[in-house]
Design a protein around this motif. Structure first.
Motif, short mmCIF file in Angstrom:
data_model
loop_
_atom_site.label_atom_id
_atom_site.label_comp_id
_atom_site.label_asym_id
_atom_site.label_seq_id
_atom_site.Cartn_x
_atom_site.Cartn_y
_atom_site.Cartn_z
N TYR A 40 0.81 -1.22 0.00
CA TYR A 40 0.00 0.00 0.00
C TYR A 40 0.84 1.27 0.00
O TYR A 40 0.30 2.38 -0.04
CB TYR A 40 -1.03 0.00 1.13
CG TYR A 40 -0.52 0.04 2.55
CD1 TYR A 40 0.07 1.19 3.08
CD2 TYR A 40 -0.69 -1.05 3.40
CE1 TYR A 40 0.50 1.23 4.39
CE2 TYR A 40 -0.25 -1.01 4.71
CZ TYR A 40 0.33 0.13 5.19
OH TYR A 40 0.75 0.19 6.51
N PRO A 66 0.14 2.38 -5.08
CA PRO A 66 -0.57 3.60 -5.49
C PRO A 66 0.26 4.56 -6.32
O PRO A 66 -0.30 5.43 -7.00
CB PRO A 66 -0.96 4.24 -4.14
CG PRO A 66 -1.01 3.11 -3.17
CD PRO A 66 0.09 2.18 -3.62
N ALA A 89 -2.81 12.30 -2.45
CA ALA A 89 -2.99 10.86 -2.68
C ALA A 89 -2.07 10.03 -1.80
O ALA A 89 -2.49 9.00 -1.25
CB ALA A 89 -2.73 10.54 -4.16
N GLY A 143 -3.54 10.22 1.71
CA GLY A 143 -4.76 9.42 1.83
C GLY A 143 -4.52 7.94 1.75
O GLY A 143 -5.07 7.16 2.56
N THR A 144 -3.69 7.50 0.80
CA THR A 144 -3.48 6.06 0.65
C THR A 144 -2.59 5.49 1.75
O THR A 144 -2.87 4.41 2.28
CB THR A 144 -2.85 5.75 -0.72
OG1 THR A 144 -1.63 6.50 -0.88
CG2 THR A 144 -3.80 6.13 -1.84
N GLY A 178 -4.45 6.31 5.18
CA GLY A 178 -5.75 5.65 5.14
C GLY A 178 -5.65 4.15 5.19
O GLY A 178 -6.39 3.48 5.92
N SER A 179 -4.72 3.58 4.43
CA SER A 179 -4.56 2.12 4.44
C SER A 179 -4.08 1.64 5.81
O SER A 179 -4.60 0.67 6.35
CB SER A 179 -3.56 1.70 3.36
OG SER A 179 -4.03 2.04 2.07
N LEU A 203 -8.03 12.65 -3.84
CA LEU A 203 -9.05 11.92 -3.08
C LEU A 203 -9.65 10.80 -3.94
O LEU A 203 -10.03 9.75 -3.42
CB LEU A 203 -10.14 12.88 -2.62
CG LEU A 203 -9.75 13.84 -1.50
CD1 LEU A 203 -10.87 14.83 -1.22
CD2 LEU A 203 -9.40 13.08 -0.22
N THR A 239 -7.28 8.01 -3.72
CA THR A 239 -7.39 7.43 -2.37
C THR A 239 -8.62 6.55 -2.26
O THR A 239 -8.57 5.44 -1.71
CB THR A 239 -7.45 8.56 -1.33
OG1 THR A 239 -6.26 9.34 -1.41
CG2 THR A 239 -7.60 7.99 0.07
N LEU A 265 -10.73 7.16 6.35
CA LEU A 265 -9.99 8.16 5.59
C LEU A 265 -9.45 9.19 6.58
O LEU A 265 -10.22 9.80 7.33
CB LEU A 265 -10.90 8.84 4.57
CG LEU A 265 -10.23 9.89 3.68
CD1 LEU A 265 -9.15 9.25 2.81
CD2 LEU A 265 -11.26 10.59 2.80
N VAL A 306 -5.15 14.55 5.51
CA VAL A 306 -5.38 15.01 4.14
C VAL A 306 -5.70 16.51 4.14
O VAL A 306 -5.19 17.27 3.30
CB VAL A 306 -6.52 14.21 3.49
CG1 VAL A 306 -6.91 14.81 2.15
CG2 VAL A 306 -6.10 12.76 3.30
#
Length: 741
Positions: A366, A370, A425, A428-429, A432-433, A687, A690, A712, A717
């Motif tokens: 992750y 991305p 991004a 978020g990734t 978020g992950s 986003l 993401t 998220l 972010v």
């Protein structure tokens, strides 16, 4: 040519400042990360502690070696055991009969949880004279896992043969508790520095290439004049490449100097943040500077190649054109590359989700996967600028100008939106992950137990179940299982004390079978096992290497986030001690009994929350912030450089607005509004990436029969987007203010 290049660099130094700073910073970070990585490759030698006074150590076998098939022939696979096997009784008797033997101090054996203090007293109680001994045997078997011997190493090896391992010199560290703790501590650090270096290279290439591409777009009239004066397309290309080479050499040299200064600071930060062992320091190897310097130079030249080819196609008539409307803002090559990267990213994401959804839970996946999506969307961003800008509906002349200028100047808007997309991004990734996986693990842990209370901790004492209660104790262990004819896999397992109580309290994702059938001759497996049908037999080697034993599969579990099985009884988990006790019923008597077993008594909800917080440790967040910080710094540099260049050449346009009656305040609102809109477009695209990555993660979790608890990180972010917006507004307002005086 050299004179023209140097004159151009001096005359347009402001246009090159951003690229110079970005490249110098990238080279500096690469050199810093390289110096850190070199330190992880060669950790300092630690002196033996458990048997410091013994010249020779005889240790029970601590590795499991099994024959496997290797192509047409055979080979072997070796796994380190959870704890060494005890020294053979007959061998110990022979050693005592001939030499001085030192037994380990109680509590100092590997896996006991005692790695410092009294359990590590060097040479405790060593005796003298043949046949003497000291200390006591601490393992549950009553036999030590290792002993110190005061004798010549050659004679000890001749006596021991292949019945045990003979360690001398620095090898004696392998008998200390946690003999591989230094290597284990460096694994995460190595991954962090490698990931940070990869992000640095990725973002620096992106920013430098974008800078050169935008600079070429602003210099169309200049190149048109050179073509009118007789310059050939090849000369234009060589001019740009020469400028890039000069910039690359200067910036790479400055970056290497920054790396030499930054490496010690990085080491202190990693140690203070708990990401590196206390002994971690950086040395002075030369290879990181070579790698960083030549990488920086390559990045500079590679970033200018595409721009130089586009500049070479500019004709003499470009000197006569003056238009702020971008036509053909997405060249065919960029469109094809962006489409290829986007489709590759989508394909890899879908392939991973279908074939190996558990890989989506790994940080390496992750963090890196991305980047393909981010690069593809960033390259295609000019396609999205105009329709997204047209969606803006603001009243008044200022709003109309913001919308129309942004839609007309696609290159400028996309050049601002792209670095924002990268940062948003990544934030978020990455966050978020990581947050989603941690939250999922906490939810999964809570759903998998029907207990009211949970005690967790090392070496808990057995607890008798009070009347009216159900108590189940489990501990960590491992099993080794053949996976086909070519591999032996180590599985982290759980050892069950009371199978009946365990089956009553466990709420595991059962695919087949019944947990109540677990006994000393059976095993509960998950769907990752090669042999996973109820009733089949699995050949298993235990945590201490004993075996093989054949255990019957009585239940099969879905894999979940990685902690679902296998499960065996205590009889098949030698040396395992309870580290979790779950209980239900019995009221206050159960709580008192659990407290007597040691550890902290929590409700099941409180324990799941504690597990969730442990997975989201400050060290983990610090590592992610380091990666995100690199991307954010580059974004700030790219935004500031792009907007300073773009606004500084808009003098004629802004003067026309003043002549048309616009006030300075209105002009500033137009310019800053365009910058803000570009940041908003980049944020929306980030986003979108993401959402795509987190949505795929949710599908993967569902495929693993794990709860889907996506999150998220709006605060992270939002902070990244806020910093980008602040820098964009400032970098556009300052030159506009100067031009409208």
């Amino acid at each position: 040519m050299l004179t023209v290049v140097l004159s151009g660099l001096r005359a347009r130094w402001a246009s090159f400042v951003g690229g110079f700073v970005a490249l110098a910073l990238g080279v500096g970070l690469l050199a810093t990360m390289g110096l850190g990585l070199s330190a992880t490759f060669d950790p300092p030698e630690r002196s033996p502690q458990r048997f410091a006074s013994s010249p020779v150590v005889v240790q029970g076998q601590d590795r499991l070696t099994l024959d496997v098939r290797r192509g047409p022939g055979t080979g072997s696979v070796t796994h380190r055991l959870d704890r060494p096997q005890p020294v053979d009784r007959e061998l110990l008797r022979e050693l005592r009969a001939r030499w001085t033997v030192t037994l380990p101090k109680p509590g100092s054996e590997p896996g006991s949880g005692s790695e410092s203090g009294s359990g590590w007293e060097p040479g405790a109680g060593s005796g003298s004279g043949a046949g003497s001994e000291s200390g006591s045997a601490s393992p549950a078997s009553g036999r030590p896992d290792a002993v110190g011997v005061d004798a010549p190493a050659a004679e000890v090896r001749a006596l021991v043969g292949d019945r045990a391992r003979v360690l001398t010199g620095g090898e004696r560290r392998q008998a200390d508790p946690g003999p591989e703790r230094d290597a284990d501590a460096l694994v995460g650090l190595n991954a962090l520095l490698g990931t940070s270096g990869g992000v640095t290279a990725f973002v620096s290439v992106f920013v430098v290439a974008s800078t050169f591409a935008f600079a070429v777009a602003l210099r169309r009239r200049e190149f048109g004049l050179l073509r009118t004066a007789g310059a050939t397309p090849g000369q234009i290309r060589r001019l740009l490449l020469a400028e890039a080479t000069a910039l690359g050499v200067l910036a790479s040299g400055a970056g290497c100097a920054l790396g030499a200064l930054g490496a010690p600071l990085l080491a202190r930060t990693l140690v203070d943040g708990g990401l590196a062992p206390e002994w971690f320091t950086v040395g002075e190897p030369v290879w990181p500077f070579h790698v960083a310097f030549w990488t920086g130079l390559t990045v500079a030249v590679a970033g200018a190649v595409a721009a130089s080819r586009r500049a070479g196609r500019i004709g003499p008539t470009a000197a006569l054109r003056e238009s702020d409307v971008d036509a053909g803002a997405l060249p065919l090559g960029r469109a094809l590359l962006g489409t290829g990267l986007l489709l590759s990213g989508l394909g890899l994401l879908a392939w991973t989700c279908v074939t190996d959804p558990s890989a989506l839970l790994k940080r390496k996946t992750y963090t890196t996967l991305p980047m393909l999506l981010i690069t593809g969307v960033a390259l295609l961003s000019p396609l999205f600028v105009r329709p997204m800008a047209r969606l803006l509906r603001l009243r008044g002349a200022v709003g109309t100008l913001v919308r129309e200028n942004s839609a007309a100047s696609v290159r400028r808007t996309a050049a601002v939106a792209a670095p924002v997309l990268v940062t948003v991004a990544l934030a978020g990734t990455l966050f978020g992950s990581a947050t989603s996986i941690t939250r999922t693990k906490g939810v999964e842990a809570r759903e998998q137990t029907a207990a009211e209370y949970v005690v967790a901790g090392a070496n808990l004492r057995p607890v008798a179940a009070p009347p009216g209660s159900v108590v189940s104790a489990t501990g960590a262990t491992s099993v080794f299982v053949r996976d086909g004819a070519e591999a032996v896999v180590r599985y982290g397992a759980r050892a069950v004390d009371a199978p009946v109580a365990f089956a009553e309290l466990a709420r595991l994702p059962l695919v087949a079978g019944d947990l109540r059938d677990l006994d000393d001759r059976s095993i509960v497996v998950n769907e990752e096992f090669e042999r996973r049908r109820v009733g089949e037999s699995v050949e298993v080697w235990r945590a201490d290497g004993s075996g093989p034993v054949r255990l019957r599969v009585v239940a099969v579990l879905a894999p979940g986030t990685g902690d679902n099985g296998p499960y065996v009884t205590r009889a098949n988990a030698p040396g395992s001690a309870p580290d979790r006790i779950e209980a239900r019923g019995g009221g206050a008597a159960t709580v008192r009994a659990l407290e007597a077993g040691g550890g902290t008594v929590r409700t099941a909800d409180g324990w799941a929350d504690a597990e969730h917080r442990a997975g989201d440790s400050p060290q983990k967040r610090l590592g992610m912030l380091l990666v995100l910080g690199i991307a954010l710094v580059y974004t700030v540099i790219g935004l500031a450089n792009t907007l300073l260049m773009a606004t500084s050449v808009r003098g004629g346009e802004l003067s026309s607005l003043r002549l048309a009656g616009a006030t300075r305040a209105q002009i500033l609102r137009v310019v800053t509004g365009e910058a803000t809109l570009a940041v908003a477009i980049g944020t929306v695209l980030g986003l979108a990436v993401t959402a795509l990555v987190l949505g795929t993660l949710g599908v993967g979790l569902a495929a693993l029969s794990a709860p889907v608890a996506l999150a998220l990180p709006w605060a992270t972010v939002g902070a990244a987007a806020g910093v980008c917006a602040t820098v964009a507004v400032a970098a556009s307002a300052l030159p506009a203010w100067r031009l409208t005086r």
